[in-house]
Design an enzyme around this catalytic site. Structure first.
Site, short mmCIF file in Angstrom:
data_model
loop_
_atom_site.label_atom_id
_atom_site.label_comp_id
_atom_site.label_asym_id
_atom_site.label_seq_id
_atom_site.Cartn_x
_atom_site.Cartn_y
_atom_site.Cartn_z
N ASP A 434 40.61 59.71 -76.65
CA ASP A 434 41.69 60.69 -77.26
C ASP A 434 42.99 59.76 -77.38
OD1 ASP A 434 43.64 62.77 -77.36
OD2 ASP A 434 41.88 63.94 -76.95
N HIS A 471 42.76 58.36 -80.84
CA HIS A 471 43.59 59.35 -81.86
C HIS A 471 44.94 58.88 -82.34
CE1 HIS A 471 41.09 63.41 -80.49
NE2 HIS A 471 40.30 62.29 -80.75
#
Length: 670
Positions: A434, A471
């Site tokens: 993430d 991300h």
């Protein structure tokens, strides 16, 4: 801006190191420091802020008691897990397009306990000359007063025995009489019974060191029962979803006993207090493994090293790919549906209930809440069921010299700082599932500036890290309510992340992001899907991440189903400085090179007025990218010496903006 290939710079410095200038250059603002608790019996970690005049500096040399210990680059090659990736990156940068980073850290080893040492630093220039030495920094190494090996209390490293009781007993007993971080050391080391110690949730105390030694693994139990929900916590003072905000404890925790989870309807598990704990070190060359998801072998990376390989997960796959994540989801489901027959095929994956429990009922690797002075360093971090390392309501914390391998585990951020201050993140390798390095500060009315008990996330320093596949490289938000501010990120390299610098929020979250400096960083292959072939490591590397942009400033982030009262003022971003950055996106990406969006004031569901971001400054930023910018609702901002080396002859797409200046940009703004 001069870009010198890192190998040439180091070679030049080595050749001429013995021939200092007759009149050394004085740098009054070159000052050494050592993070809190970044010392032990045999080593000291030193860091330094870059001097204001640094254009021709290529390295730094450290001196101990007047004798040279060598260059920072050579020291990082020994101790910084990111260094092999920096070297591999610059080796394939044949045109020397990318900014050449400088190291700002040094790990001194081979010291003796309770001994005073004096350290000084000098800048090394392109021609081999050195600056005058900095003012001396004196440090006396500590000594551990008491060490407890968990094996002595019955813990077995056989990879099967559940050792929660034995290890927790070691922590409790060792720390009970300690008055500082060196008064107690709990040691997890290889023993006759093996080197993998399985345990459930562990709770650390003030004034202690937990050391996971080289060759040893602290591995989380795969069973939900070993992370009792009543011993867990709630992230914020509002529900993070409509069903249940309670989280189980992590594998490692600092959570005050009087603020653990209560019943579902209560907010008993929320705790905004700072300073509940103090003086904690988590160190060693070992491994912290969360047993979260199934691993499907390893893959070779761009430095020729093995990385854990996880197939992409999510709540629709948790029952087939999860380990601890699966068992914790099943336990949550049974709590609400006691007559369930246990057939996971009968669970509606897309239903709101499953979405809500998935958002909270998985354990992170570590949650440190309310700590003043915490040093977390040296470990390899693997396989959380949820997030990686979380610092909440804490101050004076450091994360350094770690290796994170969590891609593509769903929601597996590398490190997050929530409502915390005065932190440093340096010399880490982060391959994240993430956001790589994330900052959060709550949502809505409860977190407006001036609210009692609310802390901004502020005063952070991020440097000498290598981030990949997550991300975003440096991500502020989406929870921005109490403001994220006063953070400097410099001399980092990012490769194959979905986004680069990413500021994200929603109107109703409120607060925002301000006074962020993002300088002298490298972004490469951001938000594209391509395969790098014939790398120097001899392998092909596929970009498995998502599509994204090097720079994102958005108020349109989809923040989930959090339940909170809207902030009085819409979120926005201001005083963001991006300086001396290269973006090497030679492979196509479908997303804008710079994405900036404010708010047009036309949403009938909210009452916020038209909102602009302001005082964004891009200076000396060079793109090798073909995608245009997309800039909307920006004011009082400057783009200076921003260059696009290929692509559209008119990359600037500007709308609903005012007083935005373009100075020496190429191609020119039309």
């Amino acid at each position: 801006m001069r870009r010198l290939p890192i190998f040439s710079a180091i070679a030049c410095a080595l050749i001429a190191a013995s021939s200092q200038a007759a009149t050394p250059i004085t740098l009054n603002d070159l000052t050494l420091s050592s993070p809190a608790l970044a010392q032990d019996e045999e080593s000291v970690v030193l860091v330094w802020q870059q001097p204001s005049k640094r254009q021709h500096i290529v390295d730094y040399r450290l001196y101990q008691n007047g004798q040279s210990l060598g260059l920072a680059s050579a020291n990082n090659a020994q101790h910084n897990p990111a260094a092999p990736y920096f070297n591999a990156f610059y080796e394939r940068d044949k045109t020397h397009f990318n900014y050449s980073i400088r190291y700002q850290n040094f790990m001194v080893t081979g010291l003796k306990p309770t001994t005073q040492y004096q350290f000084q630093i000098a800048a090394v220039y392109e021609d081999g000359q050195e600056s005058a030495l900095s003012a001396p920094l004196s440090i006396t190494t500590p000594a551990y007063a008491h060490t407890v090996d968990v094996a002595q209390l019955g813990a077995k490293g056989d990879g099967k025995t559940l050792n929660t009781k034995a290890i927790q007993t070691a922590i409790d007993q060792c720390s009970s009489q300690s008055t500082n971080a060196y008064g107690c050391r709990v040691l997890i080391a290889p023993s006759d019974s093996g080197a993998t110690y399985v345990t459930g949730a562990l709770f650390l105390h003030s004034n202690m060191t937990l050391e996971i030694a080289k060759g040893a693994t602290l591995k989380g139990s795969p069973y939900a029962k070993d992370y009792p929900l009543q011993q867990g916590y709630q992230l914020y003072s509002f529900r993070t979803n409509a069903t249940d905000s309670r989280r189980p404890p992590s594998l490692l925790n600092t959570l005050a006993a009087d603020h653990r989870n209560g019943e579902n309807h209560s907010q008993q598990g929320y705790d905004h207090r700072m300073g509940t704990f103090e003086n904690i070190r988590i160190v060693g060359q070992g491994t912290l493994d969360g047993s979260g998801w199934q691993q499907q072998g390893t893959t070779l990376d761009e430095a020729g090293q093995n990385l854990a390989y996880h197939p992409p997960g999510g709540r629709d796959l948790v029952y087939s790919l999860g380990i601890l994540a699966k068992d914790q989801m099943i336990a949550a489901y049974r709590e609400y549906h006691p007559n369930w027959d246990g057939d996971t095929n009968n669970i509606e994956y897309q239903g709101q209930f499953n979405k809500d429990i998935y958002a909270n009922r998985r354990s992170a690797l570590a949650t440190f809440r309310g700590v003043n002075q915490l040093y977390f360093a040296g470990l390899t971090l693997l396989n959380p069921a949820y997030h990686g390392i979380m610092f909440l309501d804490s101050e004076n914390t450091t994360m350094a010299y770690t290796r994170t391998e969590t891609f593509d585990i769903n929601n597996a951020d590398g490190v997050e700082f929530g409502n915390s201050s005065d932190f440093a993140v340096f010399a880490n390798f982060i391959d994240s599932g993430d956001d790589c390095i994330n900052f959060a500060a709550g949502q809505g009315k409860d977190y407006q500036a001036g609210t009692e008990g609310v802390h901004s996330t502020e005063r952070g320093w991020v440097f000498n890290n290598y981030t990949r596949e997550g991300h975003g490289v440096l991500v502020a938000g989406s929870h921005t309510g109490a403001w994220i501010q006063d953070i400097v990120a410099e001399n980092n390299v990012s490769f194959m992340t979905d986004n680069g610098l990413r500021l994200k929020s929603t109107l109703s979250t409120g607060g925002g992001v301000r006074r962020i400096t993002f300088r002298e960083n490298v972004l490469a292959d951001i938000g594209s899907h391509n395969t790098h072939t014939a790398l120097p490591s001899g392998v092909d590397v596929e970009n498995r991440g998502g599509l994204g942009s090097p720079f994102v400033f958005t108020l349109a982030y989809k923040a989930g189903d959090n339940v909170f009262e809207n902030a009085a003022q819409a979120a926005y971003f201001n005083h963001i400085d991006i300086d001396d950055v290269t973006v090497d996106n030679r492979e196509p990406s479908s997303k804008p090179s710079i994405l900036i969006d404010g708010y047009d004031g036309k949403d009938s569901e909210v009452t916020y007025p038209e909102t602009w971001h302001d005082h964004l400054v891009f200076k000396q930023v060079t793109f090798f990218q073909e995608q245009k910018t997309r800039i909307d609702h920006l004011k009082d901002s400057v783009f200076e010496e921003v260059t696009f080396l290929n692509g559209d002859a008119s990359p600037w797409k500007l709308s609903h903006s005012k007083n935005v200046k373009f100075v020496k940009v190429s191609p020119p703004y039309k």
